[in-house]
Design an enzyme around this catalytic site. Sequence first.
Site, PDB file in Angstrom:
ATOM      1  N   LYS A  83      -5.093  -3.562   0.474  1.00 43.42           N
ATOM      2  CA  LYS A  83      -5.650  -3.789   1.812  1.00 43.42           C
ATOM      3  C   LYS A  83      -4.931  -2.930   2.856  1.00 43.42           C
ATOM      4  O   LYS A  83      -3.822  -2.458   2.605  1.00 43.42           O
ATOM      5  CB  LYS A  83      -5.503  -5.267   2.161  1.00 43.42           C
TER       6      LYS A  83
ATOM      7  N   TYR B 177      11.142   8.827  30.506  1.00 44.76           N
ATOM      8  CA  TYR B 177      10.490   8.011  31.533  1.00 44.76           C
ATOM      9  C   TYR B 177      11.448   7.026  32.181  1.00 44.76           C
ATOM     10  O   TYR B 177      12.290   6.432  31.504  1.00 44.76           O
ATOM     11  CB  TYR B 177       9.327   7.220  30.918  1.00 44.76           C
TER      12      TYR B 177
HETATM   13  C1  LIG Z   1      -1.201  -9.244   0.886  1.00 44.29           C
HETATM   14  C2  LIG Z   1      -1.335 -10.275  -0.093  1.00 44.29           C
HETATM   15  C3  LIG Z   1      -0.561 -10.263  -1.273  1.00 44.29           C
HETATM   16  C4  LIG Z   1       0.526  -9.277  -1.538  1.00 44.29           C
HETATM   17  O1  LIG Z   1       1.686  -9.657  -0.860  1.00 44.29           O
HETATM   18  P1  LIG Z   1       3.047  -8.836  -0.976  1.00 44.29           P
HETATM   19  O2  LIG Z   1       4.029  -9.659  -0.291  1.00 44.29           O
HETATM   20  O3  LIG Z   1       2.810  -7.540  -0.275  1.00 44.29           O
HETATM   21  O4  LIG Z   1       3.302  -8.652  -2.401  1.00 44.29           O
HETATM   22  C5  LIG Z   1      -0.825 -11.219  -2.224  1.00 44.29           C
HETATM   23  N1  LIG Z   1      -1.789 -12.156  -2.029  1.00 44.29           N
HETATM   24  C6  LIG Z   1      -2.537 -12.210  -0.918  1.00 44.29           C
HETATM   25  C7  LIG Z   1      -3.571 -13.261  -0.775  1.00 44.29           C
HETATM   26  C8  LIG Z   1      -2.328 -11.286   0.101  1.00 44.29           C
HETATM   27  O5  LIG Z   1      -3.065 -11.339   1.194  1.00 44.29           O
END
Ligand SMILES: *Cc1c(COP(=O)(O)O)cnc(C)c1O
Length: 820
Positions: A489, A714
């Site tokens: 994702k 700035y």
């Molecule tokens: C993002 C996510 C993961 C992975 O988590 P990490 O801590 O990056 O390993 C696993 N399960 C779900 C539902 C997630 O949204």
Amino acid sequence: MLQYNLQLVAEIMRARFLQQAAGNNFVEHLLIDSRRVIHPPAALFFAIATVRRDGHDFIKEAYNKGVRSFTVEKEIDVQQFPEASFLLVDDTLKALQQLAAYHRRQFSIPVIGITGSNGKTIVKEWLYQLLNEQYSIARSPKSYNSQVGVPLSVWQLQPQHTLAIFEAGISQKNEMNALQEIIQPTIGILTNIGEAHAEGFADAAEKLREKQQLFSSAETVICSTEKLEPLSFLHANIYNWGFSANNALVVKAINRQLSETTIVFSTNTITDNITIPFVDDASIENAVTCLAVCMYLQVSFERIKEKFQQLRPVSLRLELKSGIHNTTIINDSYSADLSSLTIALNMLQQQGQHLQRTVIISDFQLTPEQETATYRSIAELLLQHKVQRLLTVGPRTKALLVPLLNSSINSISFDTTPALAQQIENISFQNETILLKGARVFELDSIAQLLEQKTHQTVLEINLSAITRNIRAHQQLLKPSTKIMAMVKAFSYGSGSYEIANLLQFMKADYLAVAFTDEGVALRKAGISLPIMVMNPEPVTFDALIDYNLEPELFSFSILHAFESFLEKEGINSYPVHIKIDTGMHRLGFMPSELEELVAVLNRQQTFSIQSVFSHLAASEDPAEDAFTLQQAMLFEDACSYLENALGYPFLKHLDNSNGTIRHRQLQFDMVRLGIGMYGISSAAAKLQLEEALTLKTTIAQIKQLQPGDTVGYNRRGVITKPSVIATVRIGYADGYPRNLSNGVGYMLVHGQKAPVIGTVCMDMTMLDITDLVDVKEGDEVIVFGPQLSVTTVAKQSGTIAYEVMTGINQRVKRIYYEE
Ligand SMILES: *Cc1c(COP(=O)(O)O)cnc(C)c1O
């Protein structure tokens, strides 16, 4: 090259001379675009009117570039153009087509015409890849398959060719007849008929009928059995392929492995197999179509079998990169043939920013019969495109190409690519566009790398080998049977999308997961075939979800009902879905108290097939919350057994994320979901020997000496109290470098030395105090984070977590992938 006398051209097109100038009375090239004038003295310009443009408006421009022959359909004031000849016709497009059709009739070689909704260009390019040793092939450039593109393609036919492959595409009724007359295929190929461009036709059947016009005088049509029936009226002999024994080419088995597919087949003469480096349905169909063509042409299977394994994806994109000393690099070092050379040279010519043009070219891999004619054509193309300098690699270009060039092209020859690489520092490259073009075996890519500007930009480098090793390290903690779902994702945590997904596919990940449907669609379009779970499937995207075979996470009754009614409407049963249980995270998911109702709903329908049931840990990395984690696990287990009993069939169960995988191995169930751990970020990173896979780099734009009393940035927040040296680097908060690292909170590394931020972080720039650093100069590389300065450290300084810093890197930051 075939030449046509303008008088003959006029007769072929039934044109009338509006003006006939002395001299310049032969035609070699056809032009429709005044921006792409090559070899003007021998070109005939067609003034074609389209909805957006009228070619007659560009006659002057073409004339000024030296074009002296024009075909027009309007009376124009020829006195403005005293040196030019003008042919008047009723319809310039028709005239162009008539001329091309006449040209086609001068050849009696096999000519393949391809039509269908999908796969035309791929089949054409793959046939080229498979057959270019046996034949000298003319083919459509790119996907030139329209009313204008086809005549221009056919015009490329020259006496040295022994086979031609052209594609034909239509968007309206009555277009195919015209294309048939121009291509006059002796062999027809019908590729996949999909729903693409159905508009313009009453229905799909009408469109199919129209398409078949292409084959009206073909001797043979090659297609799959499924397309036989609609073709039955044809006089042509049909060479069909399919699964049943009555096909000319029988597909006996299709065995998909991880990254390749083996297709077992037989014909009346052989039984054998091919392996292709693809696993998707479309590629398999296209490859079998190509195989059928090869079998029909009776080329020696021995000579092409290996070549199927080397088929390359067809990418028509050429990338421009900035190179050293204000040069622009076009790296097209993977293919060597005339048609792709023409395309690349066109791009070279389009790049108007530099006047100087250099081509670096290797030997093309040609048979002895092809060599003379091909090198002659290359020489002509180089001259036409006004290349000023040529560097050749290999003995054949040196012997056969260089002698054909006149003094307007400066040429230097090298025997091998390493020999050129060694000399590259001594050759001056400056303010020019450089095209690299060569056969794959010459590895001109290594030259491109020497020429490309690497340190100029802010880049995120992704070490694919480190990701591979990190996944393996996690895998070693798991039972052999435990599957891996890779979480990609948010552009794979900022690191890219299909680049990482491809690696994961290659590595045998079992599942991918994305947050939104469009992320999944992008992966499918990039050819990812792994199952993909979509965690946040919005109802407006259900169509795409199904079209691209993506599997939604159902986390509430409202999303479940919405998807259920959508599937019912579409008449789809047993669609793969995933059920999310909320065991304490309290984000998404069915509460344990809702399970009874959930079972009732699931059991009264067959719309879904539950692939997996899962839940998410709220604090897997935190030892202080381990009791809570175990409580989540208990609730999860209860929920799973309840569902399994009530549904009566098994599904995958998964709970652990990356930290859970490391810290709670007993909770691995059937699958774990790896995210950040793949990038080497974890509290147990050292123990597992994980490696950080991402490096964010920038460069120093300027260095200045400041005195006490001066201020930096700035609002004058950076106050200088002693003589100081300040470096301005090319990264700011718009790139994702957190602004709260201003004023000494954060630092970067220059040659391994800490350089604290001074003043406030700006939008695109940040100033560093490098007073105490040694050996720093403008242009030097600066590490923002990476293995030497952990993204976790930077995140801590910024008061956040690595996830936020990684996913916050703006897409304008160039991603570079590499393997060690
Ligand atoms: C993002 C996510 C993961 C992975 O988590 P990490 O801590 O990056 O390993 C696993 N399960 C779900 C539902 C997630 O949204």
